[in-house]
Design a protein around this motif. Structure first.
Motif: not given
Ligand code: 2P0
Length: 320
Positions: A25-44
């Motif tokens: 699962n290696l991407p063919a291209v690089g990418s640039i993103s912004i991480t959001l603050r108000e949306l979340y996933t909590r994983m136990h």
């Protein structure tokens, strides 16, 4: 033997679309993103010597569909001979609807799984493990503006700018809440094999990454807006020209684009981006957030609005 981690989804401004290695699962291209603050996933994650199989609860209900991908991710993090795990996940936004739910889910799972297995892993290792589960998940390990690079035989993530250094807002216009018809993994492969534009996408991506990186370093909103919109529409052009065609937009998606154009015409610092789903994300300077949210809320077909600032990377919530 148990840990809880929280991660926020991220929105790519320079997109990841296509893989160079499907096995890893290696991407063919690089990418640039912004991480959001108000949306979340909590994983136990809780490893249990008495459990005979892994189990998964998503927002309070058992979920067998996602379980194999989560189990495989835990195998890579904790080893194939690990104890079986009880996994509990909770998100405050629609899942699998083009809101990067897999990014926050797998970033949180990797961090919680490593801790529950009592492994101390570097960001580089966590990125590699999260990225094998979902390419975009590696970016949610870090906060603010994040670059994912193809480095050698693997990937690497780095923070380009902390949230407080350039506090942009994102207004998400939700135009449909159901899951998407074709998942990103399958859609990327269709594009790679059939889209006549795929090769030039690969060739042009380093240039788009350079412009975006430089715009972020200079806090040049207009230049970042132009390259992000261009890169987004290029990705959707690849999808539209694939066989079968991959059209994630609905009528309201297009109307939201027109709303953003009108806002820009009235002088607002805002731009749009759209992922593998019908939602429109409008990125703006905080002084324009209320006007952007009001205009998108009034756009016919928009069923809900979410507003978020930029947030931090995946982290442990508690552990024992
Ligand atoms: C992105 N997307 O850069 C792009 C833009 C969707 C459109 O990363 O196959 O769910 O699990 O590695 O991470 C969605 O892809 O794909 C994605 P896999 P993932 O945000």
């Amino acid at each position: 033997m148990r840990a809880t981690a929280i991660a926020q989804p991220n929105i790519a401004l320079i997109k990841y679309w296509g893989k160079r290695d499907t096995e890893r699962n290696l991407p063919a291209v690089g990418s640039i993103s912004i991480t959001l603050r108000e949306l979340y996933t909590r994983m136990h994650v809780e490893f249990d010597a008495d459990a005979v199989a892994d189990s998964l609860q998503v927002n309070g209900a058992p979920d067998a569909t996602m379980l194999p991908r989560l189990s495989a991710c835990l195998d890579r993090v904790a080893g194939g001979d690990r104890l079986r795990a009880r996994i509990t996940s909770e998100s405050n936004f629609p899942i699998a609807a083009g809101l990067a739910s897999s990014a926050s889910a797998f970033a949180a799972l990797t961090v919680a799984g490593a801790h529950a297995a009592q492994k101390t892993l570097s960001i580089a290792t966590l990125a590699s493990l999260a990225g094998q589960a979902s390419g975009s998940a590696a970016r949610s390990l870090l906060g603010g503006f994040v670059e994912l690079e193809n480095r050698g035989e693997d990937i690497a993530v780095s923070a380009l700018c902390e949230p407080a250094e350039w506090p942009l807002d994102v207004v998400v216009a939700i135009t449909e809440t159901g899951p998407k018809a074709v998942g990103s993994t399958e859609a990327m492969e269709i594009s790679r094999h059939t889209s006549p534009f795929y090769q030039s996408w690969l060739e042009q991506q380093p240039h788009d990454l350079d412009i975006a990186r430089d715009s972020i370093a200079r806090r040049d909103f207009g230049r970042l807006a132009a390259i992000a919109e261009h890169n987004c529409l290029k990705m959707h052009s690849i999808m539209w020209a694939s066989r079968p065609p991959l059209v994630y937009w609905n009528a309201a998606t297009m109307r939201c684009l027109q709303t953003v154009r009108k806002l820009q015409g009235s002088g607002a610092d805002v731009f749009f981006t759209i992922d593998a789903g019908p939602q429109v994300k409008a990125v703006c300077l905080p002084e324009h957030t209320q006007a952007v949210a009001a205009a998108l809320r009034d756009t016919p077909g928009v069923v809900d609005i979410m507003i978020s600032g930029l947030g931090s990377g995946a982290r442990l919530e508690n552990a024992r």
